[in-house]
Design a protein around this motif. Structure first.
Motif, PDB file in Angstrom:
ATOM      1  N   VAL A  52     -53.256  22.104 -32.500  1.00 12.30           N
ATOM      2  CA  VAL A  52     -51.998  22.835 -32.321  1.00 12.30           C
ATOM      3  C   VAL A  52     -52.248  24.335 -32.286  1.00 12.30           C
ATOM      4  O   VAL A  52     -51.707  25.071 -31.459  1.00 12.30           O
ATOM      5  CB  VAL A  52     -51.004  22.473 -33.447  1.00 12.30           C
ATOM      6  N   ARG A  53     -53.102  24.819 -33.196  1.00 14.37           N
ATOM      7  CA  ARG A  53     -53.384  26.256 -33.229  1.00 14.37           C
ATOM      8  C   ARG A  53     -54.100  26.716 -31.963  1.00 14.37           C
ATOM      9  O   ARG A  53     -53.845  27.810 -31.455  1.00 14.37           O
ATOM     10  CB  ARG A  53     -54.242  26.586 -34.458  1.00 14.37           C
ATOM     11  N   SER A  54     -54.998  25.882 -31.430  1.00 10.84           N
ATOM     12  CA  SER A  54     -55.724  26.290 -30.226  1.00 10.84           C
ATOM     13  C   SER A  54     -54.794  26.374 -29.021  1.00 10.84           C
ATOM     14  O   SER A  54     -54.984  27.207 -28.133  1.00 10.84           O
ATOM     15  CB  SER A  54     -56.865  25.301 -29.943  1.00 10.84           C
ATOM     16  N   VAL A  55     -53.770  25.511 -28.979  1.00  6.86           N
ATOM     17  CA  VAL A  55     -52.826  25.530 -27.863  1.00  6.86           C
ATOM     18  C   VAL A  55     -51.781  26.623 -28.053  1.00  6.86           C
ATOM     19  O   VAL A  55     -51.438  27.351 -27.127  1.00  6.86           O
ATOM     20  CB  VAL A  55     -52.149  24.149 -27.711  1.00  6.86           C
ATOM     21  N   ASN A  56     -51.267  26.779 -29.271  1.00  6.46           N
ATOM     22  CA  ASN A  56     -50.206  27.755 -29.517  1.00  6.46           C
ATOM     23  C   ASN A  56     -50.728  29.170 -29.714  1.00  6.46           C
ATOM     24  O   ASN A  56     -49.967  30.136 -29.604  1.00  6.46           O
ATOM     25  CB  ASN A  56     -49.393  27.340 -30.747  1.00  6.46           C
ATOM     26  N   GLY A  57     -52.016  29.285 -30.028  1.00  4.94           N
ATOM     27  CA  GLY A  57     -52.555  30.614 -30.259  1.00  4.94           C
ATOM     28  C   GLY A  57     -52.085  31.195 -31.585  1.00  4.94           C
ATOM     29  O   GLY A  57     -51.649  30.483 -32.481  1.00  4.94           O
ATOM     30  N   GLN A  58     -52.148  32.518 -31.689  1.00  4.65           N
ATOM     31  CA  GLN A  58     -51.760  33.195 -32.916  1.00  4.65           C
ATOM     32  C   GLN A  58     -50.775  34.335 -32.630  1.00  4.65           C
ATOM     33  O   GLN A  58     -51.074  35.516 -32.835  1.00  4.65           O
ATOM     34  CB  GLN A  58     -53.013  33.742 -33.616  1.00  4.65           C
ATOM     35  N   PRO A  59     -49.593  34.024 -32.146  1.00  3.07           N
ATOM     36  CA  PRO A  59     -48.585  35.071 -31.947  1.00  3.07           C
ATOM     37  C   PRO A  59     -47.949  35.445 -33.278  1.00  3.07           C
ATOM     38  O   PRO A  59     -48.125  34.752 -34.293  1.00  3.07           O
ATOM     39  CB  PRO A  59     -47.578  34.405 -31.021  1.00  3.07           C
ATOM     40  N   ASP A  60     -47.190  36.528 -33.267  1.00  5.93           N
ATOM     41  CA  ASP A  60     -46.420  36.895 -34.457  1.00  5.93           C
ATOM     42  C   ASP A  60     -45.151  36.059 -34.570  1.00  5.93           C
ATOM     43  O   ASP A  60     -44.739  35.687 -35.667  1.00  5.93           O
ATOM     44  CB  ASP A  60     -46.060  38.382 -34.404  1.00  5.93           C
ATOM     45  N   LEU A  61     -44.532  35.766 -33.434  1.00  9.09           N
ATOM     46  CA  LEU A  61     -43.315  34.952 -33.403  1.00  9.09           C
ATOM     47  C   LEU A  61     -43.333  34.077 -32.163  1.00  9.09           C
ATOM     48  O   LEU A  61     -43.970  34.413 -31.156  1.00  9.09           O
ATOM     49  CB  LEU A  61     -42.058  35.828 -33.394  1.00  9.09           C
ATOM     50  N   GLU A  62     -42.617  32.947 -32.255  1.00  7.48           N
ATOM     51  CA  GLU A  62     -42.456  32.048 -31.109  1.00  7.48           C
ATOM     52  C   GLU A  62     -40.972  31.837 -30.859  1.00  7.48           C
ATOM     53  O   GLU A  62     -40.206  31.577 -31.789  1.00  7.48           O
ATOM     54  CB  GLU A  62     -43.116  30.694 -31.376  1.00  7.48           C
ATOM     55  N   LEU A 208     -44.676  36.067 -28.883  1.00  5.90           N
ATOM     56  CA  LEU A 208     -44.488  37.509 -29.036  1.00  5.90           C
ATOM     57  C   LEU A 208     -45.543  38.111 -29.955  1.00  5.90           C
ATOM     58  O   LEU A 208     -45.872  37.526 -31.009  1.00  5.90           O
ATOM     59  CB  LEU A 208     -43.098  37.825 -29.610  1.00  5.90           C
ATOM     60  N   ARG A 209     -46.042  39.263 -29.592  1.00  2.00           N
ATOM     61  CA  ARG A 209     -46.885  40.082 -30.469  1.00  2.00           C
ATOM     62  C   ARG A 209     -46.109  41.364 -30.742  1.00  2.00           C
ATOM     63  O   ARG A 209     -45.769  42.109 -29.809  1.00  2.00           O
ATOM     64  CB  ARG A 209     -48.217  40.376 -29.781  1.00  2.00           C
ATOM     65  N   LEU A 210     -45.787  41.603 -32.026  1.00  2.00           N
ATOM     66  CA  LEU A 210     -44.964  42.738 -32.406  1.00  2.00           C
ATOM     67  C   LEU A 210     -45.809  43.978 -32.663  1.00  2.00           C
ATOM     68  O   LEU A 210     -47.016  43.896 -32.912  1.00  2.00           O
ATOM     69  CB  LEU A 210     -44.158  42.402 -33.669  1.00  2.00           C
ATOM     70  N   ALA A 211     -45.146  45.119 -32.618  1.00  2.00           N
ATOM     71  CA  ALA A 211     -45.819  46.381 -32.918  1.00  2.00           C
ATOM     72  C   ALA A 211     -46.207  46.409 -34.388  1.00  2.00           C
ATOM     73  O   ALA A 211     -45.551  45.779 -35.235  1.00  2.00           O
ATOM     74  CB  ALA A 211     -44.898  47.547 -32.571  1.00  2.00           C
ATOM     75  N   ARG A 216     -40.752  41.301 -39.634  1.00  2.00           N
ATOM     76  CA  ARG A 216     -40.414  40.134 -38.811  1.00  2.00           C
ATOM     77  C   ARG A 216     -38.998  39.655 -39.081  1.00  2.00           C
ATOM     78  O   ARG A 216     -38.257  39.313 -38.147  1.00  2.00           O
ATOM     79  CB  ARG A 216     -41.406  39.003 -39.068  1.00  2.00           C
ATOM     80  N   ALA A 217     -38.619  39.559 -40.363  1.00  2.00           N
ATOM     81  CA  ALA A 217     -37.277  39.051 -40.693  1.00  2.00           C
ATOM     82  C   ALA A 217     -36.200  39.940 -40.099  1.00  2.00           C
ATOM     83  O   ALA A 217     -35.201  39.448 -39.542  1.00  2.00           O
ATOM     84  CB  ALA A 217     -37.127  38.953 -42.208  1.00  2.00           C
ATOM     85  N   ALA A 218     -36.385  41.243 -40.195  1.00  2.00           N
ATOM     86  CA  ALA A 218     -35.384  42.166 -39.621  1.00  2.00           C
ATOM     87  C   ALA A 218     -35.357  42.051 -38.104  1.00  2.00           C
ATOM     88  O   ALA A 218     -34.276  42.111 -37.491  1.00  2.00           O
ATOM     89  CB  ALA A 218     -35.707  43.600 -40.046  1.00  2.00           C
ATOM     90  N   PHE A 219     -36.517  41.877 -37.488  1.00  2.00           N
ATOM     91  CA  PHE A 219     -36.568  41.739 -36.035  1.00  2.00           C
ATOM     92  C   PHE A 219     -35.854  40.465 -35.590  1.00  2.00           C
ATOM     93  O   PHE A 219     -35.111  40.465 -34.595  1.00  2.00           O
ATOM     94  CB  PHE A 219     -38.021  41.719 -35.569  1.00  2.00           C
ATOM     95  N   ILE A 220     -36.061  39.366 -36.320  1.00  2.00           N
ATOM     96  CA  ILE A 220     -35.396  38.099 -35.973  1.00  2.00           C
ATOM     97  C   ILE A 220     -33.885  38.247 -36.078  1.00  2.00           C
ATOM     98  O   ILE A 220     -33.131  37.809 -35.201  1.00  2.00           O
ATOM     99  CB  ILE A 220     -35.907  36.969 -36.883  1.00  2.00           C
ATOM    100  N   ARG A 221     -33.420  38.901 -37.147  1.00  2.00           N
ATOM    101  CA  ARG A 221     -31.973  39.095 -37.303  1.00  2.00           C
ATOM    102  C   ARG A 221     -31.407  39.953 -36.178  1.00  2.00           C
ATOM    103  O   ARG A 221     -30.312  39.683 -35.669  1.00  2.00           O
ATOM    104  CB  ARG A 221     -31.683  39.741 -38.662  1.00  2.00           C
ATOM    105  N   SER A 222     -32.160  40.973 -35.785  1.00  2.86           N
ATOM    106  CA  SER A 222     -31.656  41.852 -34.716  1.00  2.86           C
ATOM    107  C   SER A 222     -31.519  41.096 -33.406  1.00  2.86           C
ATOM    108  O   SER A 222     -30.573  41.341 -32.641  1.00  2.86           O
ATOM    109  CB  SER A 222     -32.592  43.049 -34.548  1.00  2.86           C
TER     110      SER A 222
END
Length: 844
Positions: A52-62, A208-211, A216-222
């Motif tokens: 699963v990790r090899s297919v999904n990679g390592q993003p910050d958010l999906e 997504l890769r965030l700055a 993260r929680a605030a970004f998701i809410r926004s």
């Protein structure tokens, strides 16, 4: 003194190898089974999570769609967000690949990606063109890049792949490979994938890769609170994917591990039995050592040390045996042990020294717990009385009060809720019930045989057998404790499996009402994909065939309601006016209010999502983008989808999604119609489309065969537990018979023949194992109630009806009694064969 003690213990262990081997074997098997189950599950889970990790990679958010896909306009919106440094669009679909030169088909995941942004987020998915491939092959249409599993399945030299998508077949060129592991998958350009699957303008996921420094929680809410944000899109953390994998099989893994520890639990009682008899036999030796200066505390430590040595030997051997069992099981059975959670995964053994130490420590601990009470008995020996032959410790009159307290605690724990989805309190309840029941054995023996003693007072041989069991009830309880523990657990598992199987059989009667069932032969594991095999025109054509009275349809779709949980299944099917005819409802269906869409949820949906009958299910409304009102009209029993299923009428599904395709068709035959002729007519109507047709009888047989395969491990664990218990009673009787040589010699001097002495011994064996079988049956029935009504619903979120297979249980108890009787008779032969004069010469 210390050297004397070491010699004393070593001589005891060395001179009674068979008796001590019983305890070592019990610990060894318990550790081996538990450790092997843990290794198998850990290896499969690690392999699956790694894939699963090899297919999904390592993003910050999906960003994932709750169902199907979402408009790619969302990608443009998030890619331009000032807090996003990189956005990777993904379109994942399911297809069937035809293996060249054969009729075999494999399920193939096809992932459309943007190769320009892929390397920094999911490098394992980055296409690696072959040497002779065009340099622009990464963006070429009709071009695939296969991972190792796909290349192995389709052939390393395959230059093209035939893909069946729905009813269409496409030829695609293989231009290279990808490093992603796991099941068979192919990677292609996202634009080409959209054209191939007819999903232009759609995506299934955005990584997504965030700055740096972004909360993260605030970004998701926004995002969720921004105007026009689609309610059907789930925003997940990268660890949620691994958590979904773990949650998928956690209950199965935990329950299987607990069942494996059954043998270790039985082993603790066997260690207790062996050491209790050993202490009783060496009572005068302990007393003599006490006179020579050995303190009571040192006697306790001496017996405990013997138990720990037995546990250490058993644990070391169990770790070695468990490793071998795990290696063989992974090679032969795969990583799911019949559970079906890790299809397509071929894990390699991943040995863990920490896990080995843990289970080895459990084995030593079990032996230590089993040796604690015999050690306390050795500590409490009255030295002077014991040297005179009067040293039997007084029986504790209040033991039955402790037993009742333990049983009451077990009953109270059975009512406690699960902890993190695991029925921990229920497992403790089972343990308390078993220990309490075994602690009550002396009281039960005195009560039962006190009533039977007057009936046998005028017959010498039965009187001797019953009186010894009644007068030596503490010794009898020790001897049969292992049998009670193993038999009660075997009875509980037998009742649980029989109840589950009967409930599944009744469930199949409801969910399989038709005579024939048709599905595409290329569906494979893609039954929940966006592409269904059959069109409404084909369904209509089947309905008009001679011999077909009517048809029904079914369509499934994956629905992600919670990113941390596995997807639930949305089922569209033809429902009658009364849903109870088509679904195994629990209770009556509620009338659907006007303006609502009626849905029927499985029991897991109530437990996990709070979708109670008579309420509106808001989570499903969000999954459909808002604006809908779904009313829970009933709850139905589902033994297939552990994490929930939602059923709605096909007409409502078509109105909400515009999708009229179906994946399964059910056919009711007209009276007198030939099933074979109808099947032939269906195949002719399908023309070039490969289909599978099964009768209701075939589906029932296949389902029950899968059920039996899933519980094959349980049957083996039952057999092991019973075997350990019988081995323990054999060791107990052998030790006791050898210790009673003087008694047999005295009986011989009194005129008893060898046959009569053996009859007394066999009678004692029958009396002791009969009370053990009775206690084991009663305890097993109590434990089965906890397993059926508490452990099963809390683990798998479905209920079942309790069924007691009395004939099977009676045969099991009778077999235990016969085995105990024969064991006692065989053990008595050796002692009865000794010279009676030599047996009593010490008393002359």
């Amino acid at each position: 003194m210390r050297a004397l003690l070491r010699t004393f213990s070593w001589q005891e262990l060395r001179h009674h190898p068979w008796r001590n081997a019983a305890a070592v074997l019990a610990v060894m098997l318990g550790v081996a089974l538990a450790f092997s189950v843990q290794l198998i599950n850990a290896s499969a889970l690690d392999e699956f999570a790694s894939a699963v990790r090899s297919v999904n990679g390592q993003p910050d958010l999906e960003l994932r769609a709750a169902q199907g896909g979402f408009d790619e306009a969302v990608f443009a919106r998030v890619a331009q967000h000032p807090q996003v440094t990189l956005a990777s669009p993904v379109l994942e679909s399911q297809a069937v690949a035809l293996v060249a030169g054969s009729e075999r088909r494999i399920a193939l995941r096809v992932i459309g990606v943007d190769a320009l942004v892929l390397p920094t987020i999911a490098p394992a998915l980055m296409p690696q063109p072959a040497k002779d491939a065009d340099r622009f092959a990464l963006f070429a249409p009709d071009t695939l890049f296969l991972n190792a599993a796909a290349r192995t399945a389709l052939g390393e030299a395959a230059a093209t792949v035939q893909l069946r998508i729905g009813t269409q077949q496409h030829a695609l060129r293989v231009a290279g490979q990808v490093a992603a592991g796991g099941s068979a998958l192919a990677v292609m350009d996202i634009g080409a994938a959209q054209d191939l699957f007819g999903r232009g303008g759609q995506l299934t996921r955005i990584d997504l890769r965030l700055a740096p420094g972004i909360d993260r929680a605030a970004f998701i809410r926004s995002l969720q609170e921004s105007p026009g944000w689609p309610a059907s899109i789930q925003i997940a953390e990268p660890g949620d994917a691994a958590e979904r994998v773990s949650n998928l099989s956690r209950a199965y893994r935990v329950n299987l591990t607990v069942l494996a520890l059954v043998a270790l639990f039985t082993g603790a009682f066997l260690v207790f039995s062996v050491l209790a008899l050993s202490v009783a036999k060496r009572a005068q030796q302990f007393a003599l050592l006490g006179v020579l200066g050995l303190t009571p505390r040192e006697r306790l430590r001496l017996v405990l040390a013997e138990s720990l040595v037995l546990g250490l030997f058993g644990s070391v051997a169990g770790i070695a045996l468990g490793t071998a069992l795990a290696a063989v099981a992974l090679r032969v059975l795969g990583g799911d042990l019949g559970g079906g959670y890790f299809d397509g995964v071929a894990p390699t053994l991943r040995w863990s020294s920490g896990t080995a130490l843990l289970y080895g420590g459990l084995g030593v601990l079990a032996a230590g717990v089993g040796g604690w009470w015999p050690a306390r008995a050795a500590q409490a020996l009255p030295e002077a009385q014991t040297l005179k032959g009067l040293g039997a410790a007084p029986a504790q009159g209040g033991a039955y009060k402790l037993a009742l307290l333990l049983i009451a605690a077990g009953a109270a724990l059975a009512t406690a809720p699960a902890v993190f989805g695991i029925p921990i309190a229920a497992y403790l309840s089972v343990g308390f019930l078993l220990v309490g029941g075994i602690a009550a054995l002396p009281w039960l023996i005195a009560l039962l045989y006190g009533r039977l003693a007057p009936l046998a007072a005028h017959r010498v041989l039965p009187m001797l057998a019953i009186e010894r069991a009644r007068r030596m009830r503490g010794t009898a309880a020790v001897a049969v404790s292992g049998v009670v523990a193993s038999l009660s657990l075997a009875v509980a598992l037998t009742v649980m499996v029989a109840s589950f199987r009967e409930s599944v059989t009744r469930w199949l009667d409801v969910v399989l009402p038709a005579d024939l069932y048709v599905r595409s032969a290329t569906a494979g594991s893609s039954s929940q994909s966006e592409q269904a095999a059959f069109t409404p025109a084909f369904v209509q054509a089947l309905a008009q065939l001679p011999g077909v009275a009517r048809t029904g349809t079914l369509r499934t779709r994956a629905l992600l309601l919670d990113p941390a949980r596995p997807a639930v299944t949305l089922i569209s099917r033809s429902l009658d006016d009364e849903a109870s005819r088509s679904l195994p409802l629990l209770g009556a269906a509620l009338p659907v209010p006007a303006g609502r869409v009626g849905i029927y949820v499985s029991e897991a949906m109530v437990e996990l999502y709070g979708a109670k009958p008579g309420t509106e299910f808001e989570a499903l409304n969000k999954a459909f983008g808002g604006g809908k009102r779904f009313f829970v009209a009933g709850v139905w029993r589902d033994y297939v989808r552990q994490f929930g299923a939602i059923t709605m009428d096909a007409r409502d599904f078509e109105r909400l999604t515009g999708d009229r395709s179906v994946s399964d068709i059910s056919l009711w035959l007209a009276p007198g119609a030939s099933e074979a002729q109808v099947q032939q007519a269906v195949r002719e109507a399908a023309a070039a489309e490969p289909i599978e047709i099964a009768s209701v009888g075939q589906l029932r047989a296949t389902s029950l065969r899968i059920f039996d395969r899933s519980f094959a491990v349980t049957y083996w664990l039952q057999a092991v537990a019973i075997g350990i218990g019988l081995f323990g009673i054999a060791a107990s009787f052998s030790a006791q018979v050898l210790a009673r040589r003087k008694e047999f010699g005295l009986l011989a001097h009194l005129g008893f023949t060898r046959t009569q002495v053996l009859a007394v011994v066999a009678g004692e064996g029958a009396a002791w194992t009969a009370i053990g079988a009775l206690a084991g049956l009663a305890l097993g029935l109590a434990v089965s109630v906890v397993l059926v009504h508490v452990v099963n619903p809390q683990s798998f979120h479905w209920t079942m009806d309790l069924l007691v297979p009395w004939a099977r249980l009676a045969a099991l108890c009778a077999a235990v009694v016969v085995a105990g009787t024969v064991t006692a008779w065989l053990a008595g032969r050796a002692a009865a064969a000794r010279d009676a004069v030599l047996a009593v010469k010490e008393d002359w």
